[in-house]
Motif scaffolding. Structure first.
Motif, PDB file in Angstrom:
ATOM      1  N   ARG A 131       0.830  -1.209   0.000  1.00 48.83           N
ATOM      2  CA  ARG A 131       0.000   0.000   0.000  1.00 48.83           C
ATOM      3  C   ARG A 131       0.862   1.255   0.000  1.00 48.83           C
ATOM      4  O   ARG A 131       0.532   2.248  -0.659  1.00 48.83           O
ATOM      5  CB  ARG A 131      -0.945  -0.005   1.206  1.00 48.83           C
ATOM      6  CG  ARG A 131      -2.065  -1.019   1.111  1.00 48.83           C
ATOM      7  CD  ARG A 131      -3.207  -0.695   2.067  1.00 48.83           C
ATOM      8  NE  ARG A 131      -4.284  -1.665   1.892  1.00 48.83           N
ATOM      9  CZ  ARG A 131      -4.479  -2.716   2.700  1.00 48.83           C
ATOM     10  NH1 ARG A 131      -3.666  -2.923   3.721  1.00 48.83           N
ATOM     11  NH2 ARG A 131      -5.486  -3.547   2.476  1.00 48.83           N
ATOM     12  N   LYS A 132       1.957   1.223   0.739  1.00 49.23           N
ATOM     13  CA  LYS A 132       2.860   2.380   0.752  1.00 49.23           C
ATOM     14  C   LYS A 132       3.483   2.606  -0.620  1.00 49.23           C
ATOM     15  O   LYS A 132       3.582   3.739  -1.099  1.00 49.23           O
ATOM     16  CB  LYS A 132       3.960   2.170   1.796  1.00 49.23           C
ATOM     17  CG  LYS A 132       3.486   2.337   3.230  1.00 49.23           C
ATOM     18  CD  LYS A 132       4.648   2.212   4.202  1.00 49.23           C
ATOM     19  CE  LYS A 132       4.180   2.397   5.643  1.00 49.23           C
ATOM     20  NZ  LYS A 132       5.283   2.284   6.617  1.00 49.23           N
ATOM     21  N   ILE A 133       3.894   1.526  -1.266  1.00 46.92           N
ATOM     22  CA  ILE A 133       4.537   1.648  -2.577  1.00 46.92           C
ATOM     23  C   ILE A 133       3.554   2.156  -3.620  1.00 46.92           C
ATOM     24  O   ILE A 133       3.844   3.103  -4.361  1.00 46.92           O
ATOM     25  CB  ILE A 133       5.140   0.296  -3.007  1.00 46.92           C
ATOM     26  CG1 ILE A 133       6.299  -0.088  -2.078  1.00 46.92           C
ATOM     27  CG2 ILE A 133       5.614   0.355  -4.465  1.00 46.92           C
ATOM     28  CD1 ILE A 133       6.805  -1.492  -2.294  1.00 46.92           C
ATOM     29  N   ALA A 136       2.662   5.741  -3.054  1.00 42.32           N
ATOM     30  CA  ALA A 136       3.707   6.672  -3.489  1.00 42.32           C
ATOM     31  C   ALA A 136       3.706   6.844  -5.003  1.00 42.32           C
ATOM     32  O   ALA A 136       3.902   7.959  -5.512  1.00 42.32           O
ATOM     33  CB  ALA A 136       5.074   6.159  -3.020  1.00 42.32           C
ATOM     34  N   ILE A 137       3.476   5.753  -5.727  1.00 42.89           N
ATOM     35  CA  ILE A 137       3.425   5.849  -7.191  1.00 42.89           C
ATOM     36  C   ILE A 137       2.236   6.696  -7.626  1.00 42.89           C
ATOM     37  O   ILE A 137       2.349   7.551  -8.515  1.00 42.89           O
ATOM     38  CB  ILE A 137       3.352   4.444  -7.815  1.00 42.89           C
ATOM     39  CG1 ILE A 137       4.627   3.650  -7.518  1.00 42.89           C
ATOM     40  CG2 ILE A 137       3.151   4.540  -9.336  1.00 42.89           C
ATOM     41  CD1 ILE A 137       4.554   2.186  -7.908  1.00 42.89           C
ATOM     42  N   ASN A 138       1.092   6.464  -6.972  1.00 42.63           N
ATOM     43  CA  ASN A 138      -0.081   7.270  -7.299  1.00 42.63           C
ATOM     44  C   ASN A 138       0.161   8.745  -7.024  1.00 42.63           C
ATOM     45  O   ASN A 138      -0.106   9.609  -7.866  1.00 42.63           O
ATOM     46  CB  ASN A 138      -1.301   6.791  -6.501  1.00 42.63           C
ATOM     47  CG  ASN A 138      -2.059   5.671  -7.190  1.00 42.63           C
ATOM     48  OD1 ASN A 138      -2.208   5.676  -8.405  1.00 42.63           O
ATOM     49  ND2 ASN A 138      -2.527   4.709  -6.421  1.00 42.63           N
ATOM     50  N   ALA A 139       0.673   9.034  -5.832  1.00 44.59           N
ATOM     51  CA  ALA A 139       0.852  10.425  -5.427  1.00 44.59           C
ATOM     52  C   ALA A 139       1.924  11.142  -6.250  1.00 44.59           C
ATOM     53  O   ALA A 139       1.793  12.324  -6.581  1.00 44.59           O
ATOM     54  CB  ALA A 139       1.205  10.494  -3.944  1.00 44.59           C
ATOM     55  N   GLY A 140       2.980  10.413  -6.592  1.00 48.22           N
ATOM     56  CA  GLY A 140       4.098  11.058  -7.267  1.00 48.22           C
ATOM     57  C   GLY A 140       4.032  11.053  -8.777  1.00 48.22           C
ATOM     58  O   GLY A 140       4.656  11.895  -9.431  1.00 48.22           O
TER      59      GLY A 140
END
Length: 222
Positions: A131-133, A136-140
């Motif tokens: 979920r963290k990975i 981060a891909i979604n947000a960045g």
């Protein structure tokens, strides 16, 4: 007669809608996704090697990919309908959106949907890390690009009710799926009022409703 090899919850709904807009006779051959994997059944590979939908058959002709199917139907049966006149600015806009829908919009949306589902398909032990990975891909990467595209759609729809100009065309049919997916699944689309209004307009079209009755409800799975 045209046969639409129709996968539930898929982009092939747009092909049914186009055929209804043109008032053409067609047959639906139905395929169901695997409820666990959401993959198309292997039987679709008997129609086209990639086993994907949409795909149509018309006599001895087999055509896959939504844009290619739309081009084929317009060329063979359209009689100039749902396309702006040649040589006009609207024709250039129409051509752009016809390609943009699958070439630019859908890859981002598919990536977003895959990343949303990915953590739930990983082992429980590493799910928090997944979920963290994916977050981060979604947000960045994904979300900023999706929001930029949504802003682009809003600006284009400020020029008129339809993507290629004042008249409804197949560009709007092509853009319907990206707009619907965004309106339902993308948080930033809540503020995209013109995109939301566009979705309401297409849902109100009698041909869209007839296609939905024949093809069945869909949930933007692919």
């Amino acid at each position: 007669m045209i046969v639409v090899h129709h996968l539930n919850n898929s982009r092939s709904q747009r092909v049914l809608w186009l055929l209804e807009e043109l008032g053409l006779d067609y047959e639906i051959r139905r395929y169901e996704r695997d409820p666990a994997t959401m993959e198309a059944p292997a039987s679709l590979k008997a129609v086209h090697p990639l086993g994907k939908s949409p795909v149509i058959t018309d006599g001895d002709v087999t055509v896959a990919e939504t844009g290619a199917i739309v081009d084929y139907i317009l060329e063979r049966y359209g009689e100039g309908r749902l396309v702006p006149a040649a040589g006009t600015p609207e024709r250039l806009r129409w051509r752009y959106w016809m390609h943009y829908a699958e070439g630019s919009a859908m890859p981002l949306l598919v990536m977003k949907l895959v990343l949303m589902r990915a953590p739930d398909r990983t082992p429980a032990l590493i799910r928090p890390l997944a979920r963290k990975i994916t977050g981060a891909i979604n947000a960045g990467f994904v979300d900023p690009r999706l929001n930029a595209n949504l802003a682009f759609w809003e600006a284009e729809l400020a020029r008129g009710p339809w993507f290629a100009g004042p008249d409804f065309t197949t560009a709007d049919i092509m853009m319907s799926f990206p707009a619907e997916v965004s309106a339902q699944r993308i948080e930033g689309a809540r503020n995209a009022t013109r995109v939301q209004d566009f979705v309401k307009r297409i849902h109100a079209r009698p041909a869209f409703r007839r296609a939905l009755e024949r093809g069945g409800a869909y949930a933007y799975a692919d």
